[in-house]
Design a protein around this motif. Structure first.
Motif, mmCIF file in Angstrom:
data_model
loop_
_atom_site.group_PDB
_atom_site.id
_atom_site.type_symbol
_atom_site.label_atom_id
_atom_site.label_comp_id
_atom_site.label_asym_id
_atom_site.label_seq_id
_atom_site.Cartn_x
_atom_site.Cartn_y
_atom_site.Cartn_z
ATOM 1 N N VAL A 161 8.628 -13.373 -3.699
ATOM 2 C CA VAL A 161 9.970 -13.213 -4.283
ATOM 3 C C VAL A 161 10.352 -11.737 -4.297
ATOM 4 C CG1 VAL A 161 11.359 -13.540 -6.357
ATOM 5 C CG2 VAL A 161 9.699 -15.290 -5.676
ATOM 6 N N VAL A 162 9.403 -10.886 -4.722
ATOM 7 C CA VAL A 162 9.667 -9.443 -4.755
ATOM 8 C C VAL A 162 9.915 -8.928 -3.340
ATOM 9 C CG1 VAL A 162 8.682 -7.206 -5.344
ATOM 10 C CG2 VAL A 162 8.330 -9.150 -6.865
ATOM 11 N N GLU A 163 9.089 -9.381 -2.386
ATOM 12 C CA GLU A 163 9.258 -8.938 -0.994
ATOM 13 C C GLU A 163 10.645 -9.289 -0.485
ATOM 14 O OE1 GLU A 163 4.969 -8.963 1.218
ATOM 15 O OE2 GLU A 163 5.799 -10.909 0.741
ATOM 16 N N ILE A 164 11.058 -10.538 -0.752
ATOM 17 C CA ILE A 164 12.361 -10.986 -0.252
ATOM 18 C C ILE A 164 13.484 -10.211 -0.940
ATOM 19 C CG2 ILE A 164 13.955 -12.945 -0.203
ATOM 20 C CD1 ILE A 164 11.524 -14.755 0.235
ATOM 21 N N LEU A 192 11.842 2.917 -2.223
ATOM 22 C CA LEU A 192 10.689 3.284 -3.052
ATOM 23 C C LEU A 192 9.862 2.046 -3.392
ATOM 24 C CD1 LEU A 192 12.262 5.958 -5.428
ATOM 25 C CD2 LEU A 192 10.519 6.323 -3.661
ATOM 26 N N ALA A 193 10.548 0.934 -3.705
ATOM 27 C CA ALA A 193 9.832 -0.307 -3.993
ATOM 28 C C ALA A 193 9.035 -0.751 -2.768
ATOM 29 C CB ALA A 193 10.815 -1.403 -4.420
ATOM 30 N N SER A 194 9.662 -0.627 -1.597
ATOM 31 C CA SER A 194 8.983 -0.993 -0.355
ATOM 32 C C SER A 194 7.752 -0.115 -0.140
ATOM 33 C CB SER A 194 9.963 -0.857 0.815
ATOM 34 O OG SER A 194 9.289 -0.880 2.033
ATOM 35 N N ALA A 195 7.901 1.191 -0.409
ATOM 36 C CA ALA A 195 6.762 2.103 -0.271
ATOM 37 C C ALA A 195 5.641 1.706 -1.231
ATOM 38 C CB ALA A 195 7.206 3.542 -0.541
ATOM 39 N N ALA A 196 6.029 1.321 -2.469
ATOM 40 C CA ALA A 196 5.017 0.913 -3.453
ATOM 41 C C ALA A 196 4.285 -0.337 -2.968
ATOM 42 C CB ALA A 196 5.677 0.653 -4.803
ATOM 43 N N LEU A 197 5.048 -1.319 -2.434
ATOM 44 C CA LEU A 197 4.424 -2.540 -1.915
ATOM 45 C C LEU A 197 3.433 -2.200 -0.801
ATOM 46 C CD1 LEU A 197 7.436 -5.050 -1.722
ATOM 47 C CD2 LEU A 197 5.408 -5.253 -3.170
ATOM 48 N N MET A 198 3.876 -1.349 0.132
ATOM 49 C CA MET A 198 3.006 -1.000 1.262
ATOM 50 C C MET A 198 1.742 -0.287 0.782
ATOM 51 S SD MET A 198 4.398 -2.359 3.759
ATOM 52 C CE MET A 198 6.002 -3.153 3.928
ATOM 53 N N ALA A 199 1.913 0.588 -0.237
ATOM 54 C CA ALA A 199 0.749 1.299 -0.769
ATOM 55 C C ALA A 199 -0.247 0.304 -1.362
ATOM 56 C CB ALA A 199 1.190 2.311 -1.822
ATOM 57 N N ILE A 221 -11.914 -11.379 5.722
ATOM 58 C CA ILE A 221 -10.696 -12.113 5.409
ATOM 59 C C ILE A 221 -9.557 -11.640 6.305
ATOM 60 C CG2 ILE A 221 -11.362 -12.446 3.011
ATOM 61 C CD1 ILE A 221 -9.376 -10.269 2.235
ATOM 62 N N ASP A 222 -8.568 -12.507 6.379
ATOM 63 C CA ASP A 222 -7.314 -12.148 7.033
ATOM 64 C C ASP A 222 -6.434 -11.602 5.922
ATOM 65 O OD1 ASP A 222 -5.346 -12.976 9.486
ATOM 66 O OD2 ASP A 222 -4.344 -13.223 7.569
ATOM 67 N N CYS A 223 -5.590 -10.620 6.229
ATOM 68 C CA CYS A 223 -4.838 -9.998 5.136
ATOM 69 C C CYS A 223 -3.836 -10.975 4.514
ATOM 70 C CB CYS A 223 -4.140 -8.735 5.592
ATOM 71 S SG CYS A 223 -2.701 -8.989 6.649
ATOM 72 N N GLY A 224 -3.441 -12.024 5.249
ATOM 73 C CA GLY A 224 -2.472 -12.954 4.692
ATOM 74 C C GLY A 224 -1.099 -12.325 4.565
ATOM 75 N N CYS A 225 -0.895 -11.264 5.330
ATOM 76 C CA CYS A 225 0.367 -10.530 5.223
ATOM 77 C C CYS A 225 1.556 -11.401 5.620
ATOM 78 C CB CYS A 225 0.315 -9.300 6.114
ATOM 79 S SG CYS A 225 -1.088 -8.230 5.768
ATOM 80 N N PHE A 226 1.354 -12.207 6.642
ATOM 81 C CA PHE A 226 2.428 -13.108 7.080
ATOM 82 C C PHE A 226 1.928 -14.545 6.961
ATOM 83 C CE2 PHE A 226 3.207 -9.064 9.050
ATOM 84 C CZ PHE A 226 4.562 -8.883 8.817
ATOM 85 N N GLY A 227 1.642 -14.960 5.723
ATOM 86 C CA GLY A 227 1.122 -16.291 5.517
ATOM 87 C C GLY A 227 -0.333 -16.356 5.941
ATOM 88 N N GLY A 228 -0.892 -17.563 5.904
ATOM 89 C CA GLY A 228 -2.300 -17.714 6.252
ATOM 90 C C GLY A 228 -3.159 -16.956 5.267
ATOM 91 N N GLY A 229 -4.133 -16.200 5.774
ATOM 92 C CA GLY A 229 -5.001 -15.438 4.902
ATOM 93 C C GLY A 229 -6.254 -16.203 4.553
ATOM 94 N N SER A 264 9.202 3.810 4.874
ATOM 95 C CA SER A 264 9.799 3.607 3.548
ATOM 96 C C SER A 264 10.038 4.938 2.844
ATOM 97 C CB SER A 264 8.890 2.735 2.671
ATOM 98 O OG SER A 264 8.636 1.505 3.294
ATOM 99 N N LEU A 265 9.023 5.812 2.908
ATOM 100 C CA LEU A 265 9.154 7.111 2.232
ATOM 101 C C LEU A 265 10.263 7.946 2.870
ATOM 102 C CD1 LEU A 265 5.402 8.009 1.579
ATOM 103 C CD2 LEU A 265 7.124 7.298 -0.080
ATOM 104 N N ALA A 266 10.339 7.917 4.199
ATOM 105 C CA ALA A 266 11.394 8.671 4.875
ATOM 106 C C ALA A 266 12.768 8.142 4.468
ATOM 107 C CB ALA A 266 11.200 8.577 6.389
#
Lengths: 252, 158
Positions: free
Chosen positions: B58-61, B78-85, B101-109, B133-135
């Motif tokens: 939900v936060v990502e979307i 800034l929120a995006s940078a925080a998520l990536m961090a 493990i798989d990171c599950g970044c795009f589903g799965g995991g 994001s920072l730029a």
């Protein structure tokens, strides 16, 4: 300075003051809009968060009336074979489609069975199902469901025989998996046959239970298969000698 | 600043926004898999696994949509940078602890077979997105943005 110029200067001062006031009011209104917009967005986000978390929690909770096989022990996702008073417990976490699990069974499976027969070890089978693909028609889930049907019908020793049969005849990874008919045949060889077994395998009667088993393994902290625990300690040397040594050490 | 800057910011917005919305959306259809993916990191107590697994998309979307629309760009960047961090830290710690493990970044995991992990690629991608994001947070003024704030920033640029 004439009266006319004085009035002109006064008019200009008033106009400048009004313009400044209007700009300040506009800035204040813009700030208000930003604050109100921010608050509305934040409230909206929180509401959506709560709703989504609630809905997804509801979707993942296994319904209380989900079919579960008979003959499980512990948390309801374990099939145990061997004498209850055996001095050592061996936990096996495996997926029927996992090639490394087959390698373990080929090399060390008979050693495990011997330890059970000798009464040295009690083996706890934890089925997992995470290698489902479209190509294998969700073979991991179908195989674990079939194994649960076998245990449900004919007990945990039949489960062990079925388990050994499925690893001995494991389909190639990336292939199409065994068919339901083949699973029914192996179930019969393991000692579970009849019309109920066939329909329970075809209809994936314990499908929801399989999902629960996969969740349980994840909760147990298992992140790879095969995982072998000897008295709760993770075994790293999965050879027959490695297992025998760990079991002897656990008996001390 | 050249006139290309605002267009570069627009590109960054669309890239980050697209990635975040896609990553969030694919995690929603299978909540059980999302839970397993989060649990597989073995970083959170069981009580937090569900809320994080279900709340994160939900936060990502939300952040992604703000970036795509161009609303509150600096905050969203800034929120995006925080998520990536957070993602880099989580994946890096899984890597360092030798989890498979798989990171599950795009589903799965969740767990994968030995040798099937892709940590270097996952970390490199997230670090790249973190820098973008920072730029964007530093130079948020962009073209094709709905937010009024960016327009005034754009006026400063001109």
């Amino acid at each position: 300075m004439s009266g006319e110029t004085k009035r002109e200067a006064a008019r200009q001062r008033i106009a400048a003051k009004r313009a400044a006031e209007a700009a300040a009011a506009a800035a204040a209104a813009r700030r208000r809009r930003t604050v109100v917009g921010g608050v509305v967005a934040a409230v909206l986000l929180v509401v959506v968060l709560v709703v989504v978390v609630a809905v997804q929690t509801h979707r993942t909770s296994t319904s209380a009336d989900a079919a579960a096989p008979a003959g499980t022990s512990g948390n309801g996702y374990v099939f145990t074979v061997g004498r209850a008073d055996a001095p050592v417990t061996v936990d096996l976490y495996e997926d029927f489609q996992c090639p490394n699990c087959k390698a373990l069974e080929d090399s060390t499976g008979s050693t495990i069975d011997d330890l059970v027969t000798a009464g040295t070890a009690q083996v706890r089978y934890h089925g997992m199902a995470f290698l489902d693909t479209d190509a294998n028609d969700d073979y991991s889930t179908r195989a674990l469901n079939a194994a649960a049907v076998v245990a449900d019908t004919a007990g945990t020793e039949a489960y062990q025989r079925f388990h050994d049969l499925l690893f001995a005849n494991q389909p190639a990874e990336g292939g199409s998996g065994l068919t339901d008919d083949q699973l029914v045949d192996y179930a019969a060889q393991a000692g579970a046959s009849g019309q109920t077994v066939t329909t329970d395998i075809d209809d994936l009667v314990f499908g929801e239970w399989v999902t629960g088993a996969e969740d349980q393994a994840s909760k147990d902290g298992v992140t790879g298969t095969p995982t072998v625990l000897v008295d709760g300690e993770k075994l790293t040397d999965l050879s027959p000698a490695g297992l025998t040594a760990a079991v002897s050490a656990a008996q001390q | 600043m050249s006139t290309l800057g605002p267009w570069a910011a627009t590109t960054a917005r669309l890239l980050l926004g697209g990635v975040l919305v896609a990553a969030g959306a694919v995690k929603l259809p299978d909540p059980a898999a999302a839970e397993r993916a989060v649990r597989a990191y073995r970083l959170l107590p069981e009580a937090l696994v569900g809320p994080v697994a279900f709340g994160l998309p939900v936060v990502e979307i939300a952040v992604g949509l703000a970036l795509l629309a161009g609303v509150a760009v600096r905050g969203a960047a800034l929120a995006s940078a925080a998520l990536m961090a957070v993602f880099v830290t989580a994946v890096g710690s899984a890597w360092a602890r030798g989890l498979q493990i798989d990171c599950g970044c795009f589903g799965g995991g969740g767990q994968v077979a030995p040798g099937q992990t892709a940590y270097p690629g996952e970390v490199a991608r997230d670090v790249g997105l973190l820098l973008v994001s920072l730029a964007l947070a530093r130079w948020p003024a962009s073209r094709l943005a709905l937010g009024g704030r960016a327009e005034t920033e754009l006026a400063d640029v001109r």
